[in-house]
Design a protein around this motif. Structure first.
Motif, PDB file in Angstrom:
ATOM      1  N   GLY A  67       0.905  -1.405   0.228  1.00  0.00           N
ATOM      2  CA  GLY A  67      -0.158  -0.319   0.045  1.00  0.00           C
ATOM      3  C   GLY A  67       1.140   1.314  -0.214  1.00  0.00           C
ATOM      4  O   GLY A  67       0.923   2.500  -0.994  1.00  0.00           O
ATOM      5  N   ARG A  68       2.206   1.337   0.721  1.00  0.00           N
ATOM      6  CA  ARG A  68       2.659   2.317   0.806  1.00  0.00           C
ATOM      7  C   ARG A  68       3.789   2.627  -0.364  1.00  0.00           C
ATOM      8  O   ARG A  68       3.480   3.978  -0.621  1.00  0.00           O
ATOM      9  CB  ARG A  68       3.944   2.230   2.356  1.00  0.00           C
ATOM     10  CG  ARG A  68       4.669   3.589   1.911  1.00  0.00           C
ATOM     11  CD  ARG A  68       5.305   3.471   3.285  1.00  0.00           C
ATOM     12  NE  ARG A  68       6.144   4.694   3.507  1.00  0.00           N
ATOM     13  CZ  ARG A  68       5.970   5.951   4.183  1.00  0.00           C
ATOM     14  NH1 ARG A  68       5.108   5.955   4.690  1.00  0.00           N
ATOM     15  NH2 ARG A  68       7.356   6.775   4.351  1.00  0.00           N
ATOM     16  N   ALA A  69       3.846   1.562  -1.079  1.00  0.00           N
ATOM     17  CA  ALA A  69       4.930   1.415  -2.225  1.00  0.00           C
ATOM     18  C   ALA A  69       4.107   1.839  -3.125  1.00  0.00           C
ATOM     19  O   ALA A  69       3.932   3.008  -4.212  1.00  0.00           O
ATOM     20  CB  ALA A  69       5.244   0.205  -2.584  1.00  0.00           C
ATOM     21  N   ALA A  70       2.481   1.339  -3.456  1.00  0.00           N
ATOM     22  CA  ALA A  70       1.465   2.246  -4.513  1.00  0.00           C
ATOM     23  C   ALA A  70       1.210   3.335  -4.326  1.00  0.00           C
ATOM     24  O   ALA A  70       1.520   3.987  -5.471  1.00  0.00           O
ATOM     25  CB  ALA A  70       0.534   1.524  -4.492  1.00  0.00           C
ATOM     26  N   LEU A  71       1.228   4.115  -3.135  1.00  0.00           N
ATOM     27  CA  LEU A  71       0.520   5.246  -3.031  1.00  0.00           C
ATOM     28  C   LEU A  71       1.975   6.218  -3.374  1.00  0.00           C
ATOM     29  O   LEU A  71       2.102   7.434  -3.950  1.00  0.00           O
ATOM     30  CB  LEU A  71       0.611   6.145  -1.196  1.00  0.00           C
ATOM     31  CG  LEU A  71       0.864   7.631  -0.653  1.00  0.00           C
ATOM     32  CD1 LEU A  71      -0.189   8.081  -1.556  1.00  0.00           C
ATOM     33  CD2 LEU A  71       0.930   7.526   0.503  1.00  0.00           C
ATOM     34  N   LYS A  72       3.345   5.787  -3.570  1.00  0.00           N
ATOM     35  CA  LYS A  72       4.984   6.212  -3.922  1.00  0.00           C
ATOM     36  C   LYS A  72       4.196   5.976  -5.147  1.00  0.00           C
ATOM     37  O   LYS A  72       5.214   7.290  -6.030  1.00  0.00           O
ATOM     38  CB  LYS A  72       5.790   5.458  -3.493  1.00  0.00           C
ATOM     39  CG  LYS A  72       7.493   5.882  -3.287  1.00  0.00           C
ATOM     40  CD  LYS A  72       8.384   5.181  -3.109  1.00  0.00           C
ATOM     41  CE  LYS A  72       9.911   6.016  -3.503  1.00  0.00           C
ATOM     42  NZ  LYS A  72      10.805   5.783  -2.680  1.00  0.00           N
ATOM     43  N   GLY A  73       4.333   4.730  -5.512  1.00  0.00           N
ATOM     44  CA  GLY A  73       4.276   4.683  -6.874  1.00  0.00           C
ATOM     45  C   GLY A  73       3.142   6.017  -8.306  1.00  0.00           C
ATOM     46  O   GLY A  73       3.104   5.929  -8.794  1.00  0.00           O
ATOM     47  N   LEU A  74       2.053   6.104  -7.109  1.00  0.00           N
ATOM     48  CA  LEU A  74       1.056   7.084  -7.539  1.00  0.00           C
ATOM     49  C   LEU A  74       1.605   8.538  -7.455  1.00  0.00           C
ATOM     50  O   LEU A  74       1.102   8.908  -8.959  1.00  0.00           O
ATOM     51  CB  LEU A  74      -0.227   6.943  -6.385  1.00  0.00           C
ATOM     52  CG  LEU A  74      -1.487   7.954  -6.869  1.00  0.00           C
ATOM     53  CD1 LEU A  74      -2.301   7.637  -8.542  1.00  0.00           C
ATOM     54  CD2 LEU A  74      -2.455   8.144  -5.900  1.00  0.00           C
ATOM     55  N   LEU A  75       2.543   9.205  -6.923  1.00  0.00           N
ATOM     56  CA  LEU A  75       2.946  10.346  -6.618  1.00  0.00           C
ATOM     57  C   LEU A  75       3.683   9.962  -7.837  1.00  0.00           C
ATOM     58  O   LEU A  75       4.496  11.498  -8.000  1.00  0.00           O
ATOM     59  CB  LEU A  75       3.089  10.701  -5.086  1.00  0.00           C
ATOM     60  CG  LEU A  75       2.622  10.710  -4.056  1.00  0.00           C
ATOM     61  CD1 LEU A  75       3.019  10.739  -2.847  1.00  0.00           C
ATOM     62  CD2 LEU A  75       1.470  11.479  -4.577  1.00  0.00           C
ATOM     63  N   GLN A  76       4.967   9.512  -8.127  1.00  0.00           N
ATOM     64  CA  GLN A  76       5.559   9.770  -8.701  1.00  0.00           C
ATOM     65  C   GLN A  76       5.438   8.635 -10.174  1.00  0.00           C
ATOM     66  O   GLN A  76       6.065   9.037 -11.364  1.00  0.00           O
ATOM     67  CB  GLN A  76       6.783   8.622  -8.219  1.00  0.00           C
ATOM     68  CG  GLN A  76       7.868   9.321  -7.643  1.00  0.00           C
ATOM     69  CD  GLN A  76       8.501   7.920  -6.458  1.00  0.00           C
ATOM     70  OE1 GLN A  76       8.479   7.281  -6.480  1.00  0.00           O
ATOM     71  NE2 GLN A  76       9.871   9.172  -5.899  1.00  0.00           N
ATOM     72  N   SER A  77       4.366   9.054 -11.022  1.00  0.00           N
ATOM     73  CA  SER A  77       3.615   8.767 -12.068  1.00  0.00           C
ATOM     74  C   SER A  77       2.688   9.607 -12.748  1.00  0.00           C
ATOM     75  O   SER A  77       3.288  10.585 -12.466  1.00  0.00           O
ATOM     76  CB  SER A  77       3.263   7.647 -12.588  1.00  0.00           C
ATOM     77  OG  SER A  77       2.211   7.021 -10.948  1.00  0.00           O
ATOM     78  N   THR A  78       1.323   9.484 -11.515  1.00  0.00           N
ATOM     79  CA  THR A  78       0.305  10.621 -11.658  1.00  0.00           C
ATOM     80  C   THR A  78       1.291  11.757 -11.355  1.00  0.00           C
ATOM     81  O   THR A  78       0.720  12.901 -12.480  1.00  0.00           O
ATOM     82  CB  THR A  78      -0.855  10.153 -10.900  1.00  0.00           C
ATOM     83  OG1 THR A  78      -1.423   8.695 -12.106  1.00  0.00           O
ATOM     84  CG2 THR A  78      -2.489  11.110 -11.278  1.00  0.00           C
ATOM     85  N   TYR A  79       1.611  11.890 -10.455  1.00  0.00           N
ATOM     86  CA  TYR A  79       1.771  13.898 -10.276  1.00  0.00           C
ATOM     87  C   TYR A  79       2.931  13.757 -10.735  1.00  0.00           C
ATOM     88  O   TYR A  79       3.255  14.472 -10.152  1.00  0.00           O
ATOM     89  CB  TYR A  79       1.408  13.613  -8.969  1.00  0.00           C
ATOM     90  CG  TYR A  79      -0.089  13.632  -7.996  1.00  0.00           C
ATOM     91  CD1 TYR A  79      -1.142  13.182  -8.807  1.00  0.00           C
ATOM     92  CD2 TYR A  79      -0.846  12.078  -8.190  1.00  0.00           C
ATOM     93  CE1 TYR A  79      -2.987  14.023  -8.548  1.00  0.00           C
ATOM     94  CE2 TYR A  79      -1.902  11.889  -7.535  1.00  0.00           C
ATOM     95  CZ  TYR A  79      -3.225  12.755  -8.082  1.00  0.00           C
ATOM     96  OH  TYR A  79      -3.929  12.609  -7.967  1.00  0.00           O
ATOM     97  N   LEU A  80       3.683  13.286 -10.718  1.00  0.00           N
ATOM     98  CA  LEU A  80       5.316  13.848 -11.087  1.00  0.00           C
ATOM     99  C   LEU A  80       5.650  14.814 -11.866  1.00  0.00           C
ATOM    100  O   LEU A  80       6.421  15.465 -10.564  1.00  0.00           O
ATOM    101  CB  LEU A  80       6.220  12.531 -12.284  1.00  0.00           C
ATOM    102  CG  LEU A  80       7.763  12.471 -12.584  1.00  0.00           C
ATOM    103  CD1 LEU A  80       7.856  12.408 -11.320  1.00  0.00           C
ATOM    104  CD2 LEU A  80       7.554  11.980 -13.424  1.00  0.00           C
ATOM    105  N   HIS A  81       5.299  15.793 -12.281  1.00  0.00           N
ATOM    106  CA  HIS A  81       5.503  17.257 -12.983  1.00  0.00           C
ATOM    107  C   HIS A  81       4.116  17.957 -12.565  1.00  0.00           C
ATOM    108  O   HIS A  81       4.574  19.318 -12.332  1.00  0.00           O
ATOM    109  CB  HIS A  81       5.254  16.849 -14.022  1.00  0.00           C
ATOM    110  CG  HIS A  81       6.426  16.892 -14.697  1.00  0.00           C
ATOM    111  ND1 HIS A  81       7.666  16.134 -14.771  1.00  0.00           N
ATOM    112  CD2 HIS A  81       6.382  14.968 -15.448  1.00  0.00           C
ATOM    113  CE1 HIS A  81       8.129  15.503 -15.162  1.00  0.00           C
ATOM    114  NE2 HIS A  81       7.150  14.270 -15.549  1.00  0.00           N
TER     115      HIS A  81
END
Length: 162
Positions: A67-81
């Motif tokens: 779950g924590r890795a998923a949050l990190k993945g979301l932030l670093q993909s969808t919200y990266l810029h």
């Protein structure tokens, strides 16, 4: 390892392992019950990031680390810029959250300038951001119980009434 999860009675979450072992989580907050520290919504992105079910409208992950890795993945993909300021408006929209308060708490808990983009954060700052989101979303533990495996259906017979 749990491979499937469903919402149970009274907002509980039932996890099912491949061997049939079941665990029920009750009480606490959705973030804990769902192993979802960021309260990520259900959908294709959460499934891609390891979700095994849905409860309370939020994705359920097999364990906290996923779950924590998923949050990190979301932030670093969808919200990266995106800037942290803009991220909050999309991630915690005003119709569901107090967006201004969310921003204030994010700044207070991380010490980060909200004008910064997610991609500009180093690994330590990303961890601070994850910790802050988890805290703002209200990660609170409840109770969990393990249950015996469900009985397998080995035969079906028809009675006189079919």
């Amino acid at each position: 390892m749990f491979i499937w999860a469903i919402q149970g009675k009274k907002n509980s979450v039932i996890y099912i392992a491949a061997d049939g072992i079941r665990m029920v989580r009750r009480g606490g907050k959705w973030t804990w019950r769902n192993n979802n520290p960021g309260n990520m919504k259900k959908g294709p992105k959460s499934r891609t990031l390891g979700s095994i079910g849905v409860a309370g409208g939020f994705a359920v992950f097999p364990d906290y680390q996923t779950g924590r890795a998923a949050l990190k993945g979301l932030l670093q993909s969808t919200y990266l810029h995106w800037s942290l300021f803009r991220l909050v408006e999309k991630y915690a929209p005003p119709q569901e959250n107090d967006t201004e308060n969310y921003r204030k708490l994010l700044k207070k808990l991380t010490g980060l300038d909200l004008k910064r983009a997610v991609h500009s954060l180093n690994s330590k700052e990303i961890e601070k951001l994850l910790d802050a989101i988890q805290r703002i979303e209200g990660f609170e533990q409840g109770e969990e119980d393990f249950l015996e495996p469900a009985k397998k259906i080995i035969d079906v017979q028809r009675d006189k009434k079919n």
